[in-house]
Design a protein around this motif. Structure first.
Motif, PDB file in Angstrom:
ATOM      1  N   GLU A 123      10.972  22.936  23.531  1.00 16.12           N
ATOM      2  CA  GLU A 123      11.917  23.501  24.501  1.00 16.12           C
ATOM      3  C   GLU A 123      11.272  24.576  25.376  1.00 16.12           C
ATOM      4  O   GLU A 123      11.661  24.756  26.525  1.00 16.12           O
ATOM      5  N   VAL A 124      10.285  25.278  24.835  1.00 16.46           N
ATOM      6  CA  VAL A 124       9.733  26.452  25.513  1.00 16.46           C
ATOM      7  C   VAL A 124       8.605  26.122  26.486  1.00 16.46           C
ATOM      8  O   VAL A 124       8.491  26.739  27.534  1.00 16.46           O
ATOM      9  N   TYR A 125       7.752  25.166  26.151  1.00 12.35           N
ATOM     10  CA  TYR A 125       6.619  24.895  27.044  1.00 12.35           C
ATOM     11  C   TYR A 125       6.262  23.411  27.079  1.00 12.35           C
ATOM     12  O   TYR A 125       6.607  22.645  26.182  1.00 12.35           O
ATOM     13  N   ARG A 126       5.523  23.062  28.126  1.00 22.10           N
ATOM     14  CA  ARG A 126       5.006  21.697  28.294  1.00 22.10           C
ATOM     15  C   ARG A 126       3.652  21.807  28.983  1.00 22.10           C
ATOM     16  O   ARG A 126       3.454  22.654  29.843  1.00 22.10           O
ATOM     17  N   VAL A 127       2.725  20.944  28.584  1.00 17.92           N
ATOM     18  CA  VAL A 127       1.415  20.888  29.231  1.00 17.92           C
ATOM     19  C   VAL A 127       1.289  19.526  29.892  1.00 17.92           C
ATOM     20  O   VAL A 127       1.325  18.490  29.219  1.00 17.92           O
ATOM     21  N   GLU A 128       1.156  19.549  31.193  1.00 19.45           N
ATOM     22  CA  GLU A 128       0.999  18.305  31.954  1.00 19.45           C
ATOM     23  C   GLU A 128      -0.480  17.958  32.084  1.00 19.45           C
ATOM     24  O   GLU A 128      -1.350  18.787  31.823  1.00 19.45           O
ATOM     25  N   ASN A 129      -0.739  16.741  32.489  1.00 14.16           N
ATOM     26  CA  ASN A 129      -2.098  16.262  32.775  1.00 14.16           C
ATOM     27  C   ASN A 129      -3.006  16.273  31.552  1.00 14.16           C
ATOM     28  O   ASN A 129      -4.207  16.468  31.665  1.00 14.16           O
ATOM     29  N   ARG A 130      -2.441  16.051  30.393  1.00 14.20           N
ATOM     30  CA  ARG A 130      -3.233  15.956  29.168  1.00 14.20           C
ATOM     31  C   ARG A 130      -3.160  14.531  28.646  1.00 14.20           C
ATOM     32  O   ARG A 130      -2.198  13.805  28.917  1.00 14.20           O
ATOM     33  N   LYS A 131      -4.161  14.132  27.903  1.00 16.59           N
ATOM     34  CA  LYS A 131      -4.150  12.798  27.303  1.00 16.59           C
ATOM     35  C   LYS A 131      -3.254  12.767  26.071  1.00 16.59           C
ATOM     36  O   LYS A 131      -2.437  11.884  25.916  1.00 16.59           O
ATOM     37  N   HIS A 132      -3.438  13.748  25.180  1.00 23.80           N
ATOM     38  CA  HIS A 132      -2.594  13.838  23.995  1.00 23.80           C
ATOM     39  C   HIS A 132      -2.743  15.213  23.349  1.00 23.80           C
ATOM     40  O   HIS A 132      -3.629  15.988  23.701  1.00 23.80           O
TER      41      HIS A 132
END
Length: 150
Positions: free
Chosen positions: A76-85
Motif C-alpha cells: 500500500e505504501v510504495y511501488r517500484v516501477e521499471n523492475r524485472k522482479h
C-alpha cells in the motif's frame, strides 16, 4: 503511495520515511485463519472464552500474524516501477513489543533505511514499525530486506 521509477530514486530516498499505511482491523476470523494455516492453535489466540481470563483479557493476534502484515502494508505504501522482479530476502531484528488484542487496528510505517547494490539490482533495508491505534508502544518493529532486480 510513493512510486519510485528506478534505482536512482531509491538511492536518493535513503533515510526518508516513505509512508504510512491505512489502518487494518485485527478480527477473530483473521486470527483463526492464521491459526489454521500455521497449526498454531494456542488458546490465547483462538479461544475467546478461555482468553478472557488470561493475561490480556481476551484473544490476541499471533506475533507472526502481526509480522506478516508487513506485506500488505508495504504494498500500500510504495511501488517500484521499471523492475524485472522483487524478492523478499529476509528479516533482521524482529521484536514483538506489545500484544495485539483482537479488535485492534494496526498500520505500517516504513522508513527506507539502506540501499546497497547487488548483482543485477539493489538490496533495500526497510525499517518497519507496526503501530497499534491508540497505543504509544508499537506492536512490532523489524528490518525487512527486499531485493529488486532491474
Amino acid at each position: 503511495m510513493r512510486v519510485f521509477t528506478g534505482p536512482e530514486e531509491l538511492l536518493a530516498a535513503v533515510g526518508e520515511e516513505i509512508g504510512v499505511s491505512s489502518w487494518l482491523e485485527i478480527t477473530q476470523e483473521r486470527v483463526n485463519q492464521f491459526a489454521e494455516a500455521t497449526g498454531d492453535q494456542q488458546w490465547i489466540h483462538v479461544d475467546p472464552e478461555r482468553a478472557a481470563d488470561g493475561p490480556f483479557g481476551g484473544t490476541i493476534a499471533h506475533g507472526y500474524l502481526t509480522l506478516s502484515l508487513m506485506v500488505p502494508f508495504m504494498l500500500e505504501v510504495y511501488r517500484v516501477e521499471n523492475r524485472k522482479h522483487a524478492v523478499n530476502y529476509g528479516l533482521n531484528k524482529v521484536r514483538f513489543t506489545s500484544p495485539v488484542p483482537v479488535g485492534s487496528r494496526l498500520r505500517g510505517r516504513l522508513v527506507l533505511a539502506e540501499v546497497s547494490e547487488v548483482a543485477g539490482g539493489l538490496q533495500i533495508l526497510w525499517a518497519v514499525t507496526i503501530e497499534r491505534e491508540g497505543e504509544e508502544r508499537p506492536a512490532c518493529v523489524a528490518e525487512s530486506i527486499t531485493r529488486l532486480y532491474f
